[in-house]
Write a protein that holds these residues in place. Structure first.
Motif, PDB file in Angstrom:
ATOM      1  N   ASP A  44       0.860  -1.176   0.000  1.00  0.00           N
ATOM      2  CA  ASP A  44       0.000   0.000   0.000  1.00  0.00           C
ATOM      3  C   ASP A  44       0.902   1.233   0.000  1.00  0.00           C
ATOM      4  O   ASP A  44       1.464   1.610   1.019  1.00  0.00           O
ATOM      5  N   GLN A  45       1.012   1.854  -1.167  1.00  0.00           N
ATOM      6  CA  GLN A  45       1.932   3.000  -1.298  1.00  0.00           C
ATOM      7  C   GLN A  45       1.524   4.146  -0.386  1.00  0.00           C
ATOM      8  O   GLN A  45       2.352   4.939   0.034  1.00  0.00           O
ATOM      9  N   LYS A  46       0.230   4.231  -0.104  1.00  0.00           N
ATOM     10  CA  LYS A  46      -0.215   5.335   0.751  1.00  0.00           C
ATOM     11  C   LYS A  46       0.285   5.167   2.173  1.00  0.00           C
ATOM     12  O   LYS A  46       0.480   6.137   2.890  1.00  0.00           O
ATOM     13  N   ARG A  47       0.457   3.922   2.592  1.00  0.00           N
ATOM     14  CA  ARG A  47       0.896   3.697   3.975  1.00  0.00           C
ATOM     15  C   ARG A  47       2.407   3.549   4.087  1.00  0.00           C
ATOM     16  O   ARG A  47       2.969   3.789   5.158  1.00  0.00           O
ATOM     17  N   CYS A  48       3.057   3.130   3.018  1.00  0.00           N
ATOM     18  CA  CYS A  48       4.502   2.871   3.133  1.00  0.00           C
ATOM     19  C   CYS A  48       5.253   4.167   3.420  1.00  0.00           C
ATOM     20  O   CYS A  48       5.074   5.171   2.744  1.00  0.00           O
ATOM     21  N   ILE A  49       6.111   4.121   4.451  1.00  0.00           N
ATOM     22  CA  ILE A  49       6.889   5.306   4.828  1.00  0.00           C
ATOM     23  C   ILE A  49       8.377   5.099   4.546  1.00  0.00           C
ATOM     24  O   ILE A  49       9.218   5.855   5.021  1.00  0.00           O
ATOM     25  N   CYS A  69      10.641   2.971   5.565  1.00  0.00           N
ATOM     26  CA  CYS A  69      11.458   2.923   6.782  1.00  0.00           C
ATOM     27  C   CYS A  69      12.452   1.768   6.778  1.00  0.00           C
ATOM     28  O   CYS A  69      13.228   1.624   7.722  1.00  0.00           O
ATOM     29  N   PRO A  78      12.896  12.475  -4.552  1.00  0.00           N
ATOM     30  CA  PRO A  78      11.567  13.070  -4.707  1.00  0.00           C
ATOM     31  C   PRO A  78      11.344  13.729  -6.074  1.00  0.00           C
ATOM     32  O   PRO A  78      12.269  14.229  -6.697  1.00  0.00           O
ATOM     33  N   LYS A  79      10.085  13.642  -6.474  1.00  0.00           N
ATOM     34  CA  LYS A  79       9.624  14.331  -7.682  1.00  0.00           C
ATOM     35  C   LYS A  79       8.523  15.284  -7.265  1.00  0.00           C
ATOM     36  O   LYS A  79       7.659  14.908  -6.476  1.00  0.00           O
ATOM     37  N   GLN A  80       8.573  16.487  -7.823  1.00  0.00           N
ATOM     38  CA  GLN A  80       7.570  17.475  -7.453  1.00  0.00           C
ATOM     39  C   GLN A  80       6.244  17.124  -8.125  1.00  0.00           C
ATOM     40  O   GLN A  80       6.130  17.153  -9.347  1.00  0.00           O
ATOM     41  N   ILE A  84       4.063  18.951  -4.001  1.00  0.00           N
ATOM     42  CA  ILE A  84       4.568  18.061  -2.952  1.00  0.00           C
ATOM     43  C   ILE A  84       5.766  17.281  -3.502  1.00  0.00           C
ATOM     44  O   ILE A  84       5.672  16.686  -4.576  1.00  0.00           O
ATOM     45  N   PRO A  85       6.888  17.296  -2.768  1.00  0.00           N
ATOM     46  CA  PRO A  85       8.033  16.494  -3.201  1.00  0.00           C
ATOM     47  C   PRO A  85       7.792  15.025  -2.881  1.00  0.00           C
ATOM     48  O   PRO A  85       8.128  14.561  -1.790  1.00  0.00           O
ATOM     49  N   ARG A  86       7.197  14.307  -3.821  1.00  0.00           N
ATOM     50  CA  ARG A  86       6.782  12.932  -3.550  1.00  0.00           C
ATOM     51  C   ARG A  86       7.949  11.953  -3.689  1.00  0.00           C
ATOM     52  O   ARG A  86       8.670  11.969  -4.676  1.00  0.00           O
ATOM     53  N   LEU A  87       8.069  11.087  -2.694  1.00  0.00           N
ATOM     54  CA  LEU A  87       9.022   9.988  -2.745  1.00  0.00           C
ATOM     55  C   LEU A  87       8.239   8.721  -3.040  1.00  0.00           C
ATOM     56  O   LEU A  87       7.119   8.563  -2.560  1.00  0.00           O
ATOM     57  N   PHE A  90       8.552   4.588  -2.655  1.00  0.00           N
ATOM     58  CA  PHE A  90       9.327   3.502  -2.052  1.00  0.00           C
ATOM     59  C   PHE A  90       8.840   2.205  -2.681  1.00  0.00           C
ATOM     60  O   PHE A  90       7.727   1.761  -2.406  1.00  0.00           O
TER      61      PHE A  90
END
Lengths: 166, 684
Positions: free
Chosen positions: A9-14, A16, A43-45, A49-52, A54
């Motif tokens: 789940d990309q939304k939850r992955c941090i 880490c 990150p990509k803007q 938002i500078p989105r990373l 993972f």
């Protein structure tokens, strides 16, 4: 492909890296080989938002695994009952054919034994009705051990929600 | 309970033949349910690593020389108690100080000091959350640890530099993500783009040192546009008129010039937050030992919550409840039956000091000057001030005034390496601790129980302090022969039994969270209200509303040195862990792309950083996602202890550049102002 699937789940992955360590401790790996990886992209803007990203990279346990075909000794095998691709260490001669063959860089090299090693979805845990280490202990519950059908259902529902909410 | 960082997440451990085979997050704890971070999982590689203290070591050369001799426990304890007794004869018990990292087990260390008659207990908080704690107390009468966050029910979450997904607590991470799944918006304000920024709905890059300006402008909009919760404000807030007068000058247009954050964004955050009230969280700050105005920044963060009525509201800030609130008795303190200490803690007698006592910085001052009275012995228990506080070389000079420096630790910390003696504590997997109270919406008790036998000649803390107390003639106050005896003593009045912890490791005292009724919230202040105008502050000679002062601008080619955390490492203690070192073994210097062009630096170049004559070489990470006035490095690298071979000499240590900053603190909260440090950067 194995009957299992690890959904990230990309939304939850941090990002880490806990999954990597969960895997390494479970499999008592030396420093060096890693059965799964988190690859950070960005990150990509994106809309200010500078989105990373993972990207979780375990073994995909392919339906027609390149590594199994390439293995000259039969050490690399696909389990009949569920399609898990694993190595029988007693048959591995360390020829590295699997490492050459796998398009995703999954099989790893174990210096101490001089053999290839790889993710087997923690099949000993699966056989006990448990989940792989990476999934069981994922910090953010971002990894889920589900069937491909469930994953598809989950993604569609989430997309529907996004569309509905604009 | 995990021990890989100071969060101490609950864990469940499986062993096979006295070997740790599996560690997972406690499956019985909501929000954890098996989850464990990378550091927690690396507990196994920590346990089976040989590069940690294995037996008591007595210094056999100059301090810091790395010359040690092996000692038996008897000899080591004799060595310490002889010195402590001699110091006590000459200077009194008060000349013995002890510091740890605070947390749930301090009843042991505080009671030990009480038993030997010293008032000098300190913790690490000056390097962490002291400003936040003081700010929170000045408003609510509750410490910051007693004000939790209901992230999973929040609708609008604002984080100022609280890098919640990297400087992480497992349960908190899941609560925030759950809240976001339910539609909460996450607003993140920082000088650089962290993982938290990447996951946010709105990321605002702010000029370093100007958080307070933006917060003042947010308050300005909320007050001027009457966006606050009028009923809540009328019932619970004192000093509203004064606040209104104070913030009237701080418009978003003014703040834009200070912060670089566009005025329209400040209006938007204020209005959106107000629309979500009271399910709003402005995080009060975590590690907010940053600038000389961090106390007031934190205070304004809490004030914004108060204005929007989110304190003691679902989806807002929740005041902690203890056993008493559950109608139960609390744990009995080990020091309950000991006589009170007559002397006062050393910094209570200091002039011009910040709020409260127990400031580590003040302990250093006392050791340095001998005023108001000499402190000649210092026990650092699982605490590494030399790595944590600014300017290690200056610290070592101060520590040279001590007749005895003891380190009790599971690691070779920088402080241990400079100590006269190192006592190896059994690791968190090898020891049991005293039972701890868990305050929160659902108060309870929690137990850390030994999983395996110690691998080396180490002892658990309860035994170390019991043996020391015995040898210092205070054995009657520490009569314990086993941890079970201590547990039974602690649990005495509660009605809970040690066996009640067997299944889950913790005991909850209530079924459902305790919330005060909305129309009857009690604060622990003098007036019982949220005191925007704080008599406590005024009595100490401080103002409730400090005017904003613009921060220094770095000179050309110079930058403010900002540091922070990754999810992979804990402070300066984990860089040598085999598995964690494998993931991140060295830090880099984040540098703004535009500045890099001016300096002719490309991504990956080696650059030289310099501050007051101290220089270091590090690889540059050139990125547009950091404010041009700041450079950033991860904290905790640059280990100088050769026995830790994997991390030795890898990367740079931020605190080495903070030359002469040991006593640069927020004058009100007392937290170290780490980010007041400027460095120059050039290509090598």
């Amino acid at each position: 492909m194995s009957i299992y699937y690890i959904y990230q789940d990309q939304k939850r992955c941090i990002g880490c890296y806990a999954c990597e360590v969960h895997c390494k401790t479970k499999n008592s790996l030396a420093v060096g080989p890693r059965f799964c990886r988190i690859i950070q992209v960005g990150p990509k803007q994106v809309q200010d938002i500078p989105r990373l990203s993972f990207i979780f990279m375990p073994c995909f346990h392919c339906e027609k695994p390149w590594c199994v075909s390439a293995c000259p000794t039969g050490a690399m095998q696909k389990r009949t009952k569920d399609g898990i691709v694993f190595i029988d260490a007693s048959l591995c001669v360390g020829c590295k054919s699997c490492i050459t063959a796998c398009p995703w860089g999954v099989p790893q090299w174990d210096k101490s034994s001089g053999k290839a090693i790889k993710c087997d979805y923690c099949k000993d845990r699966i056989d006990k009705g448990l989940k792989p280490a990476c999934v069981t202990k994922c910090t953010a519950h971002a990894l889920r051990w589900i069937s491909t059908e469930e994953a598809s259902e989950l993604k569609r529902k989430r997309r529907a929600l996004e569309i509905a909410e604009g | 309970m995990c021990g890989m960082c100071a969060v101490r997440c609950p864990i469940r451990v499986e062993t096979e033949k006295d070997v740790v085979a599996w560690i997972e997050g406690n499956p019985f704890v909501p929000g954890i349910e098996g989850a464990l971070c990378a550091k927690g999982s690396a507990g196994i590689s920590f346990e089976y690593d040989d590069e940690r203290p294995q037996y008591p070591m007595i210094r056999d050369g100059a301090r810091g020389s790395g010359q040690w001799r092996k000692a038996a426990w008897d000899e080591a304890l004799e060595y310490i108690s002889n010195k402590l007794n001699s110091i006590r004869e000459r200077y009194g018990s008060k000349s013995i100080a002890l510091a740890d990292r605070g947390g749930p087990f301090t009843d042991l260390t505080k009671s030990f000091l009480k038993a030997i008659g010293s008032p000098n207990y300190f913790d690490h908080d000056d390097s962490c959350a002291k400003n936040v704690n003081m700010a929170c107390q000045s408003l609510f009468g509750y410490g910051r640890g007693e004000v939790g966050y209901d992230f999973s029910n929040a609708k609008y979450i604002v984080l100022f530099g609280r890098n919640i997904f990297e400087s992480l607590q497992v349960k908190e991470v899941n609560n925030v993500l759950d809240g976001m799944e339910k539609g909460a918006k996450l607003i993140y304000v920082d000088v650089r783009a962290t993982v938290t920024a990447s996951k946010s709905d709105k990321f605002l890059t702010i000029r370093p040192g100007t958080d307070y300006a933006m917060l003042l402008a947010l308050a300005h909009v909320i007050v001027k546009e009457r966006l606050f919760d009028a009923e809540y404000v009328a019932s619970y807030i004192s000093g509203m008129e004064e606040l209104e007068a104070f913030v009237s000058q701080y418009t978003p247009e003014w703040a834009e010039k200070e912060t670089g954050v566009p005025a329209h964004e400040i209006y938007a955050v204020a209005r959106e937050a107000a629309a979500a009230k009271p399910n709003v969280i402005f995080h009060g700050g975590w590690m907010l030992s940053r600038y000389i105005d961090s106390f007031y920044a934190s205070r304004m963060l809490y004030i914004l919550n108060a204005l929007l009525g989110s304190v003691e509201s679902k989806g807002g800030l929740i005041l902690a409840k203890g056993p008493k609130d559950a109608g139960m008795k609390g744990l009995r303190s080990l020091g309950a039956d000991m006589p009170d200490v007559g002397d006062r803690i050393v910094d209570s007698l200091m002039e011009n000091k910040s709020l409260g006592t127990g400031h580590m910085v003040n302990l250093y001052k006392a050791i340095r000057t001998g005023e108001p009275y000499p402190v000649k012995a210092f026990i650092a228990y699982r605490f590494d001030p030399v790595a944590a506080f600014p300017d290690p070389d200056e610290q070592k000079k101060v520590l040279d005034n001590l007749e005895l420096l003891v380190a009790i630790d599971v690691n070779f910390s920088e402080t241990a390496w400079y100590a006269d003696i190192i006592l190896p504590e059994a690791t968190y997997l090898e020891r049991s601790n005293i039972i701890a109270t868990q305050k929160g919406p659902k108060p309870g008790f929690i137990m850390r129980r030994q999983s395996v036998k110690p691998r080396y000649d180490s002892k658990p803390a309860w035994e170390i302090f019991t043996l020391l107390a015995e040898r210092m003639g205070a054995g009657r106050y520490f009569p314990y022969k086993s941890i079970e005896e201590i547990w039974n003593y602690q649990l005495g009045p509660t009605g809970v039994k040690a066996a009640d912890f067997d299944v889950k490791g913790f005991v909850s005292l209530v079924k459902d969270p305790i919330m005060m009724p909305r129309d009857d919230v009690k604060f622990k202040t003098e007036s019982g209200k949220i005191e925007l105008l704080s008599p406590k502050l005024h009595k100490a000679g401080f103002t409730s509303f400090a005017p904003y002062a613009t921060p220094r601008k770095p000179a050309e080619g110079c930058f403010r040195l900002v540091f922070g955390r990754t999810a992979v490492h804990a402070h300066a203690q984990s860089q040598n862990n085999p598995y964690l070192n494998e993931i991140i073994s060295e830090n880099t210097l984040w540098l703004n792309s535009g500045e890099a062009i001016k300096l002719g630096i490309k991504d990956g170049d080696k650059v030289e950083i310099c501050a007051d004559g101290y220089t270091g070489i590090i690889k540059a990470h050139v990125t547009p996602f950091i404010h041009p006035e700041a450079v950033f490095m991860l904290h905790g690298f640059g280990n100088e202890i050769p026995l830790k071979t994997r991390s030795f000499g890898k990367g740079l240590r931020d605190t080495k550049f903070q030359k002469g900053s040991l006593e640069t603190v927020d004058p009100v909260g007392g937290g170290v102002a780490y980010l007041e440090c400027m460095v120059s950067v050039k290509k090598t």
